[in-house]
Design an enzyme around this catalytic site. Structure first.
Site, PDB file in Angstrom:
ATOM      1  N   HIS A   1       8.620   6.786   7.740  1.00 24.34           N
ATOM      2  CA  HIS A   1       7.579   7.793   7.556  1.00 24.34           C
ATOM      3  C   HIS A   1       7.567   8.724   8.757  1.00 24.34           C
ATOM      4  CE1 HIS A   1       5.842   4.295   9.619  1.00 24.34           C
ATOM      5  NE2 HIS A   1       5.002   5.133  10.198  1.00 24.34           N
ATOM      6  N   VAL A   2       7.050   9.946   8.513  1.00 22.00           N
ATOM      7  CA  VAL A   2       7.034  10.975   9.557  1.00 22.00           C
ATOM      8  C   VAL A   2       5.585  11.430   9.764  1.00 22.00           C
ATOM      9  CG1 VAL A   2       7.837  13.292  10.186  1.00 22.00           C
ATOM     10  CG2 VAL A   2       9.378  11.726   8.977  1.00 22.00           C
TER      11      VAL A   2
ATOM     12  N   TRP B   1       0.829  -1.210   0.000  1.00 24.19           N
ATOM     13  CA  TRP B   1       0.000   0.000   0.000  1.00 24.19           C
ATOM     14  C   TRP B   1       0.864   1.261   0.000  1.00 24.19           C
ATOM     15  CZ3 TRP B   1       0.102   3.622   3.935  1.00 24.19           C
ATOM     16  CH2 TRP B   1       0.704   3.232   5.133  1.00 24.19           C
TER      17      TRP B   1
ATOM     18  N   TYR C   1       7.579  -0.908   8.383  1.00 21.78           N
ATOM     19  CA  TYR C   1       9.004  -0.615   8.304  1.00 21.78           C
ATOM     20  C   TYR C   1       9.410   0.017   6.977  1.00 21.78           C
ATOM     21  CZ  TYR C   1       9.359  -2.749  12.821  1.00 21.78           C
ATOM     22  OH  TYR C   1       9.204  -3.012  14.160  1.00 21.78           O
TER      23      TYR C   1
ATOM     24  N   ASP D   1      -3.418  11.106   6.756  1.00 20.52           N
ATOM     25  CA  ASP D   1      -3.484   9.773   7.351  1.00 20.52           C
ATOM     26  C   ASP D   1      -4.912   9.228   7.240  1.00 20.52           C
ATOM     27  OD1 ASP D   1      -1.840   7.931   9.386  1.00 20.52           O
ATOM     28  OD2 ASP D   1      -3.936   7.997  10.026  1.00 20.52           O
TER      29      ASP D   1
ATOM     30  N   PRO E   1       7.866   1.570  14.615  1.00 23.73           N
ATOM     31  CA  PRO E   1       6.817   2.035  13.710  1.00 23.73           C
ATOM     32  C   PRO E   1       5.810   0.910  13.479  1.00 23.73           C
ATOM     33  CG  PRO E   1       8.714   1.342  12.452  1.00 23.73           C
ATOM     34  CD  PRO E   1       9.099   1.198  13.909  1.00 23.73           C
TER      35      PRO E   1
ATOM     36  N   LYS F   1      -6.655   7.936   9.438  1.00 29.40           N
ATOM     37  CA  LYS F   1      -7.476   8.233  10.621  1.00 29.40           C
ATOM     38  C   LYS F   1      -8.152   9.601  10.538  1.00 29.40           C
ATOM     39  CE  LYS F   1      -3.958   7.146  13.436  1.00 29.40           C
ATOM     40  NZ  LYS F   1      -3.123   6.284  12.583  1.00 29.40           N
TER      41      LYS F   1
END
Lengths: 308, 308
Positions: free
Chosen positions: A248-249, A146, A245, A176, A242, A178
């Site tokens: 990402h920030v 993804w 793996y 994101d 995370p 969410k």
């Protein structure tokens, strides 16, 4: 008005709340004053069925606070020191309310969904990382297709807020999952790097500083331009461990108490950059703390190695 | 048992909770079921004094949930759809509790502290600290008499969980005001150091490592012994900026999403110790990030210095 709407909701078969037997507490949240319980109901023919009950205290209503203080039943001084004191107060039933959500009949999956797992802190040295965590990550085959779909514009291409296309120091910024983008209070975006050889914080060295600088500067600018939120009102951080793996920030609204922004999991991007500036190998030397749930296989590896 | 101890606490002058007049709602948290209000009290001579009242509903107690479902006063079906339904329920007063924290008399500063404000992140260099933050702290005269009362056993003496009496490397461990000690889910304790010359993280050097080690080790042991919570399930951290400038360490349950444990304010004690081990002057060199609310005078100082 909202209450009237709710009261007018269609009424289904009523659940025998008063005769439910509690099997166990699945989870509770002291901060949110909520409890998730596994209950059992005995039917007319004596058959037992499972239910999940979610109890939650309701927020205060401003206009009723004065009445609450005036009409309390029992009041008890608990502690007094200088100008500070604390009391316990029993509110009258009509000024007190609990919301109960019932899932019935509930399956094993419903029960598992709400079950709390014990969480333990791990203090991972660099040796622990090399000997326990890294082999574990490599043995897993978590798909991050993804992420590649986003980077290759095969999915979510219309959601991209900003891109720096440089294959080495570039990244893509997307909202994101969410965040529904309806309000800025819970703003949440993710920067995904283009290069595919950086798993996590543990792989970062001074070599990655130009990439991190781009994410910090361009990410802030893009969010200010697109959403009107200034950079000083953004919390910009990495997770360790995370949840996938590929480096990402996270960018979240500072006023939003986002899940995963606690000190035991989050690392401010600016701190990470300062650490790398002072010591290119900082993340190949220092111990890092992170939480693991009792059912996570990595915890078992740490336990087997005698490190928990 | 813990509850009985609390009830036996020394009783000071009682606050006239029932006759307080509400001036305004300073802030509320729907997520946490808490409200912060500005109240006014009329004294015997007719003089008005300000108070801050913090009302907070209490977490559920597992052993009382069944009784709560059985003995509710009024119950009302709100919504029903497939296997899901929601109810409103009015609990009997003795199964319902509100915790009220009173600050009285309250100054304008206390009122401002609880008023909702926009928040900005500051990235404070050591030079910023010396030129802006330290002069600001020194110009303020926020009383920390309540800390000295605890250290000198003039208040809360019966609440002390553990003490290391060493004047240089010793400390006192007490439950935080925010924790009512009824349940372990939101366990919250504070270690207050005996020495009075350490204002915050910024003052720490390698000299303080023995003190920090004592707090880490003895604090964990005392909490495990007293409350049965293992050290791996504790989040142990300092705040920067702290809310008062007498060095203290927070111990909270790892599963509890405690206010103030976000990455932009909290520093894990173990990370602090590792930083000091590697560089005795770490906290006199590095930039530190922290949030400031729009009304905090320190933000104005940073703005005047062109640092925001």
């Amino acid at each position: 008005r909202r209450r009237d709407e709710a009261e007018a909701a269609p009424v289904g078969s009523s659940f025998p709340l008063g005769s439910v037997r509690l099997r166990r507490l699945l989870r509770d949240s002291a901060r949110e004053k909520a409890a998730f319980v596994h209950g059992q109901v005995v039917g007319a023919a004596g058959e037992e069925t499972d239910a999940v009950l979610i109890l939650e205290k309701t927020p205060f209503q401003e206009e009723k606070i004065e009445e609450l203080l005036r009409r309390h039943g029992k009041m008890e001084l608990q502690m007094s020191n200088d100008i500070y004191s604390t009391y316990r107060l029993q509110p009258p039933p009509e000024l007190s309310e609990i919301k109960v959500t019932v899932v019935h009949p509930a399956t094993e999956k419903h029960l598992q969904k709400y079950l709390r797992q014990e969480v333990h802190l791990i203090r991972e040295t660099w040796e622990d990382y090399k000997n326990i965590t890294l082999p574990f990550i490599q043995s897993q085959s978590f798909s991050i297709q993804w992420v590649y779909n986003i980077l290759e514009k095969k999915a979510e291409a219309d959601r991209i807020i900003h891109e720096n296309p440089d294959p080495c120091n570039g990244f893509v910024l997307v909202p994101d999952f969410k965040w529904n983008q309806n309000q800025l209070e819970d703003l949440y975006l993710i920067a995904l790097i283009h290069r595919r050889d950086v798993k996590s914080l543990r792989d970062l060295t001074a070599e990655h500083l130009p990439l991190l600088r781009n994410i910090l500067q361009e990410g802030k600018e893009a969010i200010t331009k697109h959403f009107g939120v200034p950079g000083s009102q953004l919390r910009i951080y990495l997770h360790y461990q995370p949840s996938y793996y590929h480096l990402h920030v996270h960018f979240t609204a500072l006023g939003y108490d986002a899940p995963g922004c606690s000190v035991e999991r989050a690392h401010l991007l600016e701190d990470v950059m300062d650490n790398l500036l002072l010591d290119a190998q900082h993340y190949q030397k220092r111990a890092l703390t992170f939480p693991l749930r009792a059912d996570e296989p990595l915890l078992k590896r740490f336990q087997e190695a005698g490190r928990v």
